[in-house]
Design a protein around this motif. Structure first.
Motif, PDB file in Angstrom:
ATOM      1  N   ASN A 143       0.840  -1.202   0.000  1.00 29.71           N
ATOM      2  CA  ASN A 143       0.000   0.000   0.000  1.00 29.71           C
ATOM      3  C   ASN A 143       0.875   1.252   0.000  1.00 29.71           C
ATOM      4  N   LEU A 144       1.628   1.452  -1.067  1.00 27.10           N
ATOM      5  CA  LEU A 144       2.531   2.587  -1.186  1.00 27.10           C
ATOM      6  C   LEU A 144       1.748   3.896  -1.114  1.00 27.10           C
ATOM      7  N   ASN A 145       2.275   4.863  -0.361  1.00 32.62           N
ATOM      8  CA  ASN A 145       1.614   6.160  -0.199  1.00 32.62           C
ATOM      9  C   ASN A 145       1.782   6.973  -1.481  1.00 32.62           C
ATOM     10  N   TYR A 146       0.656   7.240  -2.167  1.00 29.92           N
ATOM     11  CA  TYR A 146       0.702   7.937  -3.446  1.00 29.92           C
ATOM     12  C   TYR A 146       0.594   9.457  -3.308  1.00 29.92           C
ATOM     13  N   GLY A 278      -1.055   3.470 -12.052  1.00 27.33           N
ATOM     14  CA  GLY A 278       0.123   2.827 -12.636  1.00 27.33           C
ATOM     15  C   GLY A 278       1.269   3.803 -12.815  1.00 27.33           C
ATOM     16  N   THR A 279       0.956   5.030 -13.246  1.00 28.35           N
ATOM     17  CA  THR A 279       1.979   6.072 -13.402  1.00 28.35           C
ATOM     18  C   THR A 279       2.611   6.390 -12.056  1.00 28.35           C
ATOM     19  N   LYS A 280       1.773   6.553 -11.031  1.00 26.67           N
ATOM     20  CA  LYS A 280       2.302   6.839  -9.695  1.00 26.67           C
ATOM     21  C   LYS A 280       3.163   5.689  -9.183  1.00 26.67           C
ATOM     22  N   GLN A 281       2.712   4.470  -9.408  1.00 21.89           N
ATOM     23  CA  GLN A 281       3.461   3.296  -8.950  1.00 21.89           C
ATOM     24  C   GLN A 281       4.849   3.267  -9.574  1.00 21.89           C
ATOM     25  N   VAL A 282       4.933   3.511 -10.874  1.00 24.02           N
ATOM     26  CA  VAL A 282       6.226   3.486 -11.568  1.00 24.02           C
ATOM     27  C   VAL A 282       7.143   4.583 -11.048  1.00 24.02           C
ATOM     28  N   ILE A 283       6.621   5.810 -10.976  1.00 25.21           N
ATOM     29  CA  ILE A 283       7.454   6.942 -10.564  1.00 25.21           C
ATOM     30  C   ILE A 283       7.886   6.816  -9.113  1.00 25.21           C
ATOM     31  N   LEU A 284       6.943   6.441  -8.230  1.00 25.89           N
ATOM     32  CA  LEU A 284       7.234   6.434  -6.796  1.00 25.89           C
ATOM     33  C   LEU A 284       8.009   5.201  -6.341  1.00 25.89           C
ATOM     34  N   ASP A 302       6.890  -5.389  -1.600  1.00 25.56           N
ATOM     35  CA  ASP A 302       5.682  -6.194  -1.431  1.00 25.56           C
ATOM     36  C   ASP A 302       4.722  -5.879  -2.580  1.00 25.56           C
ATOM     37  N   GLU A 303       4.367  -6.899  -3.345  1.00 23.13           N
ATOM     38  CA  GLU A 303       3.447  -6.795  -4.480  1.00 23.13           C
ATOM     39  C   GLU A 303       3.847  -5.696  -5.469  1.00 23.13           C
ATOM     40  N   PRO A 304       5.003  -5.823  -6.118  1.00 20.01           N
ATOM     41  CA  PRO A 304       5.447  -4.803  -7.084  1.00 20.01           C
ATOM     42  C   PRO A 304       4.556  -4.713  -8.314  1.00 20.01           C
ATOM     43  N   GLU A 305       3.689  -5.712  -8.515  1.00 24.54           N
ATOM     44  CA  GLU A 305       2.824  -5.729  -9.698  1.00 24.54           C
ATOM     45  C   GLU A 305       1.621  -4.807  -9.583  1.00 24.54           C
TER      46      GLU A 305
END
Length: 448
Positions: A143-146, A278-284, A302-305
């Motif tokens: 649950n990465l903080n976006y 998806g954009t946030k996930q890649v950048i962050l 944890d869960e990079p997908e």
């Protein structure tokens, strides 16, 4: 620092559980710690638990899971074998039990085979060989903080542990804010000089062209931190979304510098609140690895997908690795596409035994040698990975199986009709069945 072995005596679903995470026999790195490890398994099999026990054991750091579990100490139940040092001649295998460390040292003039506590060893290696290392461990939770707001955190580069379940990922942008401001101030000063030159020499085209040439040369030779991030880190990933980093940005003061900006290929800026997940996930996830420049660091994902389309899942783990130096990665995933990026000895499949305890499913027969592995996800079809690695028994939904049965029945029926029909003319029944077969075949992608 890299982990070679994990042993858990008795902790939750783990009972006398041992993981040897070294390269197998026959490999050029035989016996050395794996550079990357991929945990797969059913929900509840302990993938995230293993990730979060690593910082707890090595640094007595409580992640969110550990905090919620109310665990004060895990040293009684867990043993890890670790390799420290930048060079092999400075390596050390350690075993920690009850917060006491027993070490076998090859070239360590200070410790010299003496029993010592964990902190002494860690501090010694920090000072002696890893003094250029900032973080020793970085954790990316599922649950990465976006949140993209910038908060002042100038000390993030100096933290021993960066836990992005608590630290804000966008705070890494602070690492280059001053560089961006300095670059922008220099550019503004040069442009102001050009304006003065134009005012004073409005009729002398040669002088004006010379001033413009100076700006062009400066932009070509001066280090631009935003262009650097764009070219060497993010644009390669963002091209999958048909977007890129916006590099031409007019900052007047440091207060105008917000988080990184993106644009489409028509130079239309995309506001932060319109970024896809998806954009946030890649950048962050990629940006911290580039700006922090981790070396000899343990990195947990944890869960990079999450939120990533399959084409990005195919490249993302290798891309993360390319941004670091001599780091050890641990991944927990439910994605067969992520798993297909790993060699079979890098995959740790966790399964429940009949007593509900966890064991590791071995992919080799006999001796742990690279030639004895019976599964290699890198060479397998996606459906094969799902069935043989992720244990998915069915090859589709119930609707698909019903349609397949219907198609098989129609094929048998048409064969019987054609066998009885001695003429070249098709009967109405035959034409009707053939149309149904064609429709079903197209639905099942047989003819596509």
């Amino acid at each position: 620092m890299k982990i070679k072995k994990i042993h858990i005596k008795d902790f939750h679903q783990f009972k006398d559980f041992t993981l040897d995470i070294t390269y197998p026999k026959g490999h050029t790195k035989e016996g050395q710690p794996l550079d990357k490890v991929c945990f797969i398994g059913q929900s509840g099999s302990g993938k995230t638990t293993l990730l979060e026990l690593i910082p707890k054991f090595l640094y007595d750091y409580d992640t969110n899971l550990i905090t919620k579990s109310g665990i004060n100490s895990v040293s009684d139940e867990i043993t890890m074998e670790v390799v420290f040092g930048l060079l092999n001649e400075y390596s050390i295998d350690i075993e920690i039990k009850n917060d006491e460390l027993y070490s076998w040292v090859w070239a360590n003039p200070k410790i010299n085979n003496q029993k010592c506590d964990r902190k002494e060893v860690l501090n010694y290696y920090d000072e002696k060989w890893e003094n250029n290392l900032s973080s020793k461990l970085i954790y990316f939770p599922a649950n990465l903080n976006y949140n993209l707001d910038i908060e002042v955190d100038k000390n993030i580069h100096d933290k021993e542990i960066i836990d992005f379940s608590k630290d804000k990922v966008s705070s890494v942008w602070n690492l280059i804010l001053e560089k961006i401001q300095k670059y922008q101030e220099q550019e503004i000063a040069i442009r102001q000089n050009i304006s003065k030159t134009v005012e004073q020499s409005s009729n002398d085209l040669n002088i004006i062209q010379k001033a413009l040439k100076e700006l062009e040369n400066w932009k070509k030779n001066e280090f631009n931190p935003i262009v650097d991030v764009a070219d060497n880190c993010l644009n390669k990933l963002l091209e999958n979304f048909k977007i890129r980093i916006k590099t031409e940005i007019d900052f007047k003061t440091k207060n105008d510098i917000g988080f990184i900006k993106i644009e489409d290929y028509n130079q239309n800026e995309i506001p932060h609140d319109l970024w896809s997940t998806g954009t946030k996930q890649v950048i962050l996830s990629a940006l911290p690895l580039y700006l922090l420049e981790p070396k000899n660091t343990i990195i947990l994902f944890d869960e990079p997908e999450r939120s990533l389309y399959p084409d990005l899942q195919r490249i993302i783990t290798d891309y993360y690795y390319s941004l670091t130096k001599n780091c050890q990665f641990f991944y927990s995933t439910h994605s067969p596409i992520i798993a297909s990026n790993f060699e079979p000895w890098e995959i740790v499949e966790l399964k429940f035994n009949k007593d509900g305890k966890i064991f590791r499913e071995e992919y080799y027969e006999g001796e742990n040698h690279i030639n004895n592995y019976k599964l290699n996800p890198k060479l397998m079809r996606w459906d094969d990975i799902l069935q043989r690695v992720f244990d998915l028994q069915d090859d589709g939904s119930m609707e698909r199986r019903l349609k397949l049965n219907e198609l098989a029945t129609l094929n048998i029926k048409i064969q019987k009709i054609q066998k009885k029909n001695n003429t070249k003319e098709k009967s109405e029944e035959e034409i009707d069945i053939l149309k149904k077969i064609e429709i079903l075949s197209n639905e099942l992608s047989k003819w596509n």
